[in-house]
Design a protein around this motif. Structure first.
Motif, mmCIF file in Angstrom:
data_model
loop_
_atom_site.group_PDB
_atom_site.id
_atom_site.type_symbol
_atom_site.label_atom_id
_atom_site.label_comp_id
_atom_site.label_asym_id
_atom_site.label_seq_id
_atom_site.Cartn_x
_atom_site.Cartn_y
_atom_site.Cartn_z
ATOM 1 N N ALA A 129 0.771 -1.272 0.134
ATOM 2 C CA ALA A 129 0.051 0.143 -0.048
ATOM 3 C C ALA A 129 0.727 1.230 0.032
ATOM 4 O O ALA A 129 0.460 2.242 -0.423
ATOM 5 N N GLY A 130 1.833 1.203 0.641
ATOM 6 C CA GLY A 130 2.848 2.328 0.640
ATOM 7 C C GLY A 130 3.465 2.687 -0.594
ATOM 8 O O GLY A 130 3.611 4.085 -0.818
ATOM 9 N N ALA A 131 3.813 1.845 -1.520
ATOM 10 C CA ALA A 131 4.137 2.019 -2.864
ATOM 11 C C ALA A 131 2.989 2.935 -3.598
ATOM 12 O O ALA A 131 3.387 3.886 -4.517
ATOM 13 N N TYR A 132 1.949 2.406 -3.510
ATOM 14 C CA TYR A 132 0.660 3.215 -4.309
ATOM 15 C C TYR A 132 0.626 4.618 -3.667
ATOM 16 O O TYR A 132 0.403 5.515 -4.591
ATOM 17 N N ARG A 133 0.763 4.732 -2.471
ATOM 18 C CA ARG A 133 0.417 5.994 -1.759
ATOM 19 C C ARG A 133 1.364 7.064 -2.461
ATOM 20 O O ARG A 133 1.285 8.193 -2.620
ATOM 21 N N SER A 134 2.868 6.507 -2.350
ATOM 22 C CA SER A 134 3.780 7.454 -2.600
ATOM 23 C C SER A 134 3.955 7.760 -4.075
ATOM 24 O O SER A 134 4.172 8.833 -4.585
ATOM 25 N N SER A 162 -6.727 1.809 7.161
ATOM 26 C CA SER A 162 -6.214 2.643 8.118
ATOM 27 C C SER A 162 -5.306 3.590 7.503
ATOM 28 O O SER A 162 -4.711 4.280 8.531
ATOM 29 N N GLY A 163 -4.820 3.672 6.499
ATOM 30 C CA GLY A 163 -3.682 4.532 5.972
ATOM 31 C C GLY A 163 -4.209 5.900 5.945
ATOM 32 O O GLY A 163 -4.574 6.249 4.757
ATOM 33 N N VAL A 164 -4.120 6.716 6.994
ATOM 34 C CA VAL A 164 -4.922 7.925 6.945
ATOM 35 C C VAL A 164 -4.006 9.022 5.854
ATOM 36 O O VAL A 164 -4.759 9.992 5.282
ATOM 37 N N MET A 165 -2.984 8.758 5.497
ATOM 38 C CA MET A 165 -2.242 9.767 4.867
ATOM 39 C C MET A 165 -2.914 9.750 3.415
ATOM 40 O O MET A 165 -2.735 10.826 2.731
ATOM 41 N N ALA A 166 -2.998 8.460 2.970
ATOM 42 C CA ALA A 166 -3.392 8.190 1.364
ATOM 43 C C ALA A 166 -4.826 8.898 1.415
ATOM 44 O O ALA A 166 -5.056 9.550 0.447
ATOM 45 N N ALA A 167 -5.655 8.751 2.498
ATOM 46 C CA ALA A 167 -7.213 9.629 2.368
ATOM 47 C C ALA A 167 -6.952 10.901 2.398
ATOM 48 O O ALA A 167 -7.596 11.692 1.716
ATOM 49 N N ILE A 168 -6.143 11.318 3.228
ATOM 50 C CA ILE A 168 -5.873 12.931 3.417
ATOM 51 C C ILE A 168 -5.431 13.682 2.011
ATOM 52 O O ILE A 168 -5.886 14.457 1.409
ATOM 53 N N ASN A 169 -4.369 12.572 1.256
ATOM 54 C CA ASN A 169 -3.970 13.123 0.281
ATOM 55 C C ASN A 169 -4.749 13.008 -1.075
ATOM 56 O O ASN A 169 -5.138 14.149 -1.802
ATOM 57 N N ARG A 170 -5.819 12.008 -0.918
ATOM 58 C CA ARG A 170 -6.865 11.858 -2.159
ATOM 59 C C ARG A 170 -7.843 13.166 -1.860
ATOM 60 O O ARG A 170 -8.492 13.555 -2.920
ATOM 61 N N ALA A 171 -8.110 13.382 -0.478
ATOM 62 C CA ALA A 171 -9.073 14.390 -0.227
ATOM 63 C C ALA A 171 -8.647 15.644 -0.827
ATOM 64 O O ALA A 171 -9.411 16.307 -1.547
ATOM 65 N N ALA A 172 -7.050 16.080 -0.631
ATOM 66 C CA ALA A 172 -6.607 17.300 -1.066
ATOM 67 C C ALA A 172 -6.626 17.259 -2.619
ATOM 68 O O ALA A 172 -7.263 18.304 -3.113
ATOM 69 N N LEU A 173 -6.483 16.029 -3.149
ATOM 70 C CA LEU A 173 -6.440 16.176 -4.773
ATOM 71 C C LEU A 173 -7.680 16.246 -5.113
ATOM 72 O O LEU A 173 -8.187 16.757 -6.300
ATOM 73 N N ALA A 192 -4.118 2.347 -2.544
ATOM 74 C CA ALA A 192 -3.437 2.167 -1.237
ATOM 75 C C ALA A 192 -4.693 2.005 -0.306
ATOM 76 O O ALA A 192 -4.395 1.233 0.892
ATOM 77 N N LEU A 193 -5.767 2.624 -0.365
ATOM 78 C CA LEU A 193 -6.950 2.656 0.784
ATOM 79 C C LEU A 193 -7.459 1.340 0.869
ATOM 80 O O LEU A 193 -7.865 0.811 1.904
ATOM 81 N N GLN A 194 -7.581 0.522 -0.561
ATOM 82 C CA GLN A 194 -8.239 -0.659 -0.408
ATOM 83 C C GLN A 194 -7.244 -1.634 0.141
ATOM 84 O O GLN A 194 -7.792 -2.464 0.759
ATOM 85 N N LEU A 195 -6.029 -1.465 -0.090
ATOM 86 C CA LEU A 195 -5.126 -2.477 0.639
ATOM 87 C C LEU A 195 -4.670 -2.119 2.297
ATOM 88 O O LEU A 195 -4.760 -3.137 2.966
ATOM 89 N N ARG A 196 -4.897 -1.001 2.552
ATOM 90 C CA ARG A 196 -4.805 -0.292 3.768
ATOM 91 C C ARG A 196 -5.674 0.638 4.272
ATOM 92 O O ARG A 196 -5.553 1.650 4.284
#
Length: 640
Positions: free
Chosen positions: A516-521, A547-558, A541-545
């Motif tokens: 998941a971390g690779a997709y988020r990055s 609980s990965g809040v940074m992926a959700a925050i980044n997607r929200a900003a996008l 990234a969020l489907q895989l994890r």
């Protein structure tokens, strides 16, 4: 009611064990969460929401692949209960771990006393309580167990150990109730089955418990298997029936999670051939606990000499156990128990997340400690050089135990110092297991975090070079470890090398599509240049994890930049389900609500953000939220 001398001795022994544990772990109370604690505790939705029932029914809900608690419902429940009691305080979780370890040591004392009182050796029967206390005390303070007390998430091991020993003791109490009072002992037998069920749902190593109790019954309680069946057959059938729950847990959670063997290119043959070496190492560490390593990675042993030596040693111990079974079943039982505990994780069943781990010796370490102390006791009592009062250990043995406990306790105290600093812990791991790609990748990540906090450009450059060099070492150590490429890709992104970052992150995803971390990055790299692809990566990234809040925050900003305001709101609410104390998420949720014209809800969100920024003592955030709250209050009043 006046206590008997026996109960007085037991109370004194338990107090000594408790005080020894408090002394050994006095510097561990505030040790922060680290490594898999993040996924299994800090970002576990069942823990954060205090969803005690959900933690039992769906322990893997919202967790990434391979999370330690994802297939262990009882362990997940214990963390949720701990959070309900003490919040996310590291000290509260450490107290829970220490209490479990203390209870296990107490129960071990009672089991050993029962076994020693039935020894064929008169001296062992005479000193049964003293020997049991000494072994339980040594076991309790042994530094091998820092990995199950100080490393919070490994409560899964100690919790299983507690239920294993509790099942054992409840069976002993059931058999004693029948022998002494003529009662059927059904209450204690029911308690044994309940503990066995809980252990099966705590960790899979519990699988050997029913067989262990059966053999203990035959060796220490009954005179034959016929007597075992006649007197306790129903109890044993109940214990073996607990395997059904274990099978259900494995089939429902483990297969759905598909965590075993996913991380690295490790075959079961390589795994199996390496276990002889590691089992031999575990035994050595039980006698001389240096050097201890937090993580052994997943690289199999390649040297034929060490493979052959390890297999030969373990095979010899196995043969000795079989030989002893015909000569002295009580001695052979120790050998059986050692192999029964290690077999589920240190044989042919591939554990793809780690090729070896010292916490696997949590219960198995009882055997070498027993062998050592019983050997010393036999030598001293047979020499006739020391006399002791009935029920008391000879003075030379007491002196040896005192020195051993003091030495092990100091080693445990010193070991806790490493856990207090994740960077120091991983540096120590790399020093002891130089080819450990996971340790190197984690160290590169920590060095990168240091660089991001650095404000001095020259110092930043030094730290970034150190981090990049460590990431390169991780890839050299194991080119098939995807997370090493993720670590280097993030460093390249921070250094402005977008093309290099994309290359590394694509490699990480190719090696392990569940990273998941690779997709988020990669989403961060594409955030400006290709927002549609970036959104897809954040979503994956969020489907895989989840609980990965940074992926959700980044997607929200996008999504906000793309005009998808309603979807951005869903992302911020997703973050707050996992991190209800996330000040920035509350603030941004308020901004979205204001854009949607929902001013009262916007005001409530900004007020929550203000509360959490104050707790963080982040003055800039406090001032911004205070101004936003004042402005929104005026808007709400004017609209009424």
């Amino acid at each position: 009611m006046k206590q008997t001398p026996r109960s007085n001795r037991e109370f004194a022994a338990v107090v000594v064990i408790a005080l020894a544990l408090l002394a050994c772990y006095a510097n561990a109370w505030d040790t922060a969460f680290l490594f898999d604690d993040e996924a299994s505790i800090l970002h576990n939705p069942s823990v954060l929401s205090n969803a005690l029932v959900q933690s039992l029914i769906e322990p893997n809900a919202g967790l990434p692949l391979g999370a330690t608690v994802s297939t262990r419902p009882v362990a997940s429940f214990s963390f949720a209960f701990n959070h309900w009691i003490s919040g996310m305080s590291p000290a509260g979780f450490r107290a829970g771990n220490l209490l479990i370890h203390f209870a296990a040591a107490w129960i071990l004392l009672l089991i050993l006393r029962h076994a020693f009182e039935r020894s064929g050796d008169k001296a062992i029967r005479r000193d049964a309580f003293g020997l049991a206390t000494a072994i339980a005390l040594i076991w309790a303070v042994h530094p091998l167990h820092t990995s199950v007390v100080t490393y919070t998430v490994q409560r899964v091991e100690s919790l299983m150990g507690l239920f294993y020993l509790a099942t054992w003791l409840c069976f002993i109490r059931a058999s004693e109730a029948r022998n002494r009072s003529g009662k059927n002992g059904s209450l204690w037998a029911s308690a044994a089955i309940a503990c066995c069920l809980a252990g099966m749902a705590a960790k899979e190593v519990m699988v050997s418990a029913p067989l262990t109790i059966l053999l203990y019954d035959r060796v220490f309680v009954s005179n034959s298997f016929e007597e075992v069946w006649r007197r306790h057959g129903r109890w044993h059938l109940g214990l073996f029936a607990c395997w059904a729950l274990l099978a259900l847990v494995v089939l429902r959670f483990s297969l759905a999670n598909e965590a075993v063997g996913e991380y690295v290119d490790l075959t079961w043959q390589g795994y199996f051939l390496s276990q002889g070496y590691f089992i031999s190492r575990y035994v050595f560490l039980a006698f001389w606990p240096m050097p201890l390593a937090f993580d052994y990675g997943f690289t199999p042993i390649g040297d034929p000499f060490w493979i052959a030596s390890g297999i030969l040693l373990v095979a010899s111990w196995g043969a000795l156990t079989l030989w002893a079974w015909r000569r002295n079943m009580k001695v052979a039982f120790l050998g059986y128990f050692f192999f029964a505990i290690l077999a589920p994780s240190s044989s042919v069943i591939l554990i793809g997340t780690e090729i070896a781990a010292e916490h696997r010796m949590h219960l198995a370490s009882i055997v070498p400690i027993c062998c050592a102390l019983l050997g010393i006791h036999h030598w001293i009592t047979r020499s006739g050089t020391s006399k002791a009062k009935p029920g008391a250990l000879p003075i030379p043995i007491l002196a040896i135990v005192a020195v051993v406990v003091a030495g092990l306790g100091l080693r445990t105290f010193d070991r806790n110092r490493l856990f207090a600093d994740p960077q120091l812990l991983w540096e120590d791991t790399v020093a002891k297991v130089p080819g450990n790609a996971r340790a190197l990748a984690e160290l590169a990540r920590l060095y990168g975090e240091d660089a991001r906090r650095e404000r001095d450009p020259s110092r930043w450059q030094v730290l970034m070079h150190k981090a990049a060099e460590t990431a390169n070492r991780a890839i050299e150590a194991d080119p098939g470890y995807g997370q090493a490429y993720t670590a280097r890709g993030r460093l390249r992104l921070a250094g402005g090398d977008a093309d290099g970052a994309l290359e590394d992150l694509a490699t990480a995803i190719k090696i392990f599509p569940g990273e998941a971390g690779a997709y988020r990055s990669r989403g961060q790299v594409l955030h400006q240049s290709d927002p549609i692809a970036a959104e897809a990566d954040y979503t994956m990234a969020l489907q895989l994890r989840p609980s990965g809040v940074m992926a959700a925050i980044n997607r929200a900003a996008l999504r906000m930049s793309m005009g998808k305001v309603e979807l951005a709101l869903e992302d911020y609410e997703h973050v707050l389900r996992y991190r209800p104390d996330h000040a920035m998420a509350w603030s941004n949720r308020g901004i979205v609500m204001e854009q949607l014209g929902r001013y009262s809800e916007a005001l409530a969100s900004r007020e929550q953000s203000l509360i959490y920024y104050r707790k963080l003592d982040f003055q800039q955030g406090v001032e911004e939220e205070r101004a936003a709250v004042a402005r929104l209050k005026a808007v709400v009043r004017s609209s009424e």
